[in-house]
Scaffold this active site. Structure first.
Site, short mmCIF file in Angstrom:
data_model
loop_
_atom_site.label_atom_id
_atom_site.label_comp_id
_atom_site.label_asym_id
_atom_site.label_seq_id
_atom_site.Cartn_x
_atom_site.Cartn_y
_atom_site.Cartn_z
N SER A 126 44.11 39.56 51.32
CA SER A 126 44.50 40.66 52.21
C SER A 126 43.33 41.32 52.92
CB SER A 126 45.34 41.70 51.44
OG SER A 126 46.54 41.12 50.99
N HIS A 161 42.05 26.24 45.41
CA HIS A 161 42.74 27.45 45.89
C HIS A 161 43.93 27.77 44.97
CE1 HIS A 161 45.07 30.19 48.36
NE2 HIS A 161 43.95 30.42 49.03
N GLU A 197 39.38 35.29 44.58
CA GLU A 197 40.64 35.68 45.23
C GLU A 197 41.66 36.04 44.16
OE1 GLU A 197 41.01 33.78 49.41
OE2 GLU A 197 41.74 32.34 47.96
N ASN A 229 41.25 30.50 56.40
CA ASN A 229 42.06 29.47 55.74
C ASN A 229 43.44 29.53 56.37
OD1 ASN A 229 43.56 27.83 54.10
ND2 ASN A 229 43.40 29.13 52.27
N TRP A 230 43.71 28.53 57.19
CA TRP A 230 44.98 28.56 57.92
C TRP A 230 46.17 28.18 57.04
CZ3 TRP A 230 44.83 26.62 63.71
CH2 TRP A 230 44.09 27.53 64.47
N LYS A 231 45.91 27.62 55.85
CA LYS A 231 47.00 27.19 54.96
C LYS A 231 47.93 26.23 55.73
CE LYS A 231 46.28 31.37 52.35
NZ LYS A 231 46.81 32.43 51.49
N GLY A 239 48.05 37.67 50.46
CA GLY A 239 49.24 37.79 51.29
C GLY A 239 50.12 38.99 50.97
N GLU A 261 46.85 28.68 45.52
CA GLU A 261 48.15 28.11 45.89
C GLU A 261 48.27 26.67 45.44
OE1 GLU A 261 47.89 29.37 49.96
OE2 GLU A 261 48.22 31.43 49.30
N GLY A 277 45.95 35.12 56.30
CA GLY A 277 46.80 35.54 57.41
C GLY A 277 46.03 36.06 58.62
#
Ligand code: 13P
Length: 248
Positions: free
Chosen positions: A208, A93, A163, A10-12, A169, A95, A230
Site C-alpha cells: 500500500s 512474492h 511486504e 510490480n504489475w502482477k 492491496g 501471492e 497498485g
C-alpha cells in the site's frame, strides 16, 4: 552506508500492450532522478515489448522457474526472461506463496537460478495478518530470510523486500516505527548470514505504498526503497513515488 534508493513496480496480473504507454512517463521520471534506481516487473508477455519500448528502464519478471530448462509445462526460466529483455526478477512474492504454495526454499532456488542466469533479484518476505496479530512477525520474517537468501547474496544483485501480507492491496500500512523495526531486524538477520555484505543489500518496503505515504516511509532508517503494486500501474500514481524517493 549510503545505499541508492530503488523504486520497483510490480504489475502482477495487470496490463496489456496498450498500457505500456504508462511506462513512457515512468521512464521520463526515472531520467529526471539519476540518483535513484527505478524498475518495473511486468507479466511475462509484456517483458519483451516493454524492454523494447523503454530501453532505459529496468524491466523485470515477476517469477522464474528454478530449473534452466526441462519438462515444466507452463513455466518460464530465468534465461528465457533475460533473453526477452528482463534484467531482474521478483522471487517469493507472498501471492505466489499463497496462491502457488511456494515455500521459502522455492524462493531460494528461484533466486539462485536467476543469479546464475545473470539477473538481479528482489526476494520478498513478510508475515500474514494472523502471524502479525499473534506477535510472530519477527520470527516469521527471520525464518523466511534464513531459508530463502542465497549464501552469495550481495548488494550488486540481491535486494530484499519486506511486504507484510496484510498491507498488500489493503490501504493499510504498518506504523513507521514498525517498518523501521522490521527492516532493522531483517538487516541484522542478513548480517548473521552474509556478514558485512548485508550493509550494501537494499531492503525495500512494500504494501500500500502511494504518492502520499512514500516520502515518510522512504525516510525511515533501513528503508532503501519501495516495491509498489497498485500504484505502479499508471504513471500518474507511480511518478510521485519516484519523486519522493529522489527527494528522500
Ligand atoms: P500494493 O502496493 O498494491 O499494496 O502491492 C504491494 C505488492 O505486493 C508489491 O509486490
Amino acid at each position: 552506508m549510503a545505499r541508492r534508493k530503488l523504486v520497483a513496480g510490480n504489475w502482477k496480473m495487470h496490463g496489456s500492450l496498450g498500457s505500456l504507454s504508462e511506462l513512457d512517463g515512468v521512464a521520463a521520471a526515472a531520467r529526471q532522478a539519476p540518483g535513484i534506481d527505478v524498475a518495473v516487473a511486468v507479466p511475462f508477455t509484456l517483458i519483451a515489448p516493454a524492454a523494447l519500448r523503454v530501453p532505459g528502464l529496468a524491466i523485470g519478471a515477476e517469477d522464474v522457474h528454478e530449473a534452466e530448462r526441462g519438462a515444466h509445462t507452463g513455466c518460464v526460466s530465468a534465461a528465457m526472461v533475460k533473453e526477452a529483455g528482463a534484467t531482474f526478477t521478483l522471487a517469493g512474492h507472498s501471492e505466489r506463496r499463497a496462491d502457488q504454495h511456494e515455500t521459502s526454499h522455492d524462493a531460494w532456488a528461484k533466486a539462485a537460478a536467476a543469479h546464475r542466469a545473470g539477473l538481479r533479484v528482489i526476494l520478498c518476505c513478510g508475515e500474514t495478518e494472523a502471524e502479525h496479530n499473534a506477535g510472530r512477525a519477527e520470527r516469521v520474517v527471520q525464518s523466511q530470510i534464513e531459508k530463502s537468501v542465497p549464501d552469495d547474496a550481495d548488494g550488486d544483485w540481491f535486494t530484499l523486500a519486506y511486504e507484510p501480507r496484510w498491507a498488500i492491496g489493503t490501504g493499510r500500512t504498518p506504523t513507521l516505527e514498525q517498518i523501521g523495526a522490521m527492516h532493522a531486524i531483517a538487516r541484522a538477520k542478513l548480517a548473521t548470514m552474509i556478514g558485512d555484505r548485508a550493509q550494501a543489500v537494499r531492503i525495500l518496503y512494500g504494501g500500500s505504498v502511494t504518492g502520499d505515504n512514500a516520502g515518510a516511509i522512504l525516510a525511515v532508517e533501513h528503508v532503501d526503497g519501495a516495491l509498489v503494486g497498485g500504484a505502479s500501474l499508471t504513471a500518474a500514481k507511480f511518478v510521485p513515488i519516484i519523486a519522493a524517493a529522489a527527494d528522500a
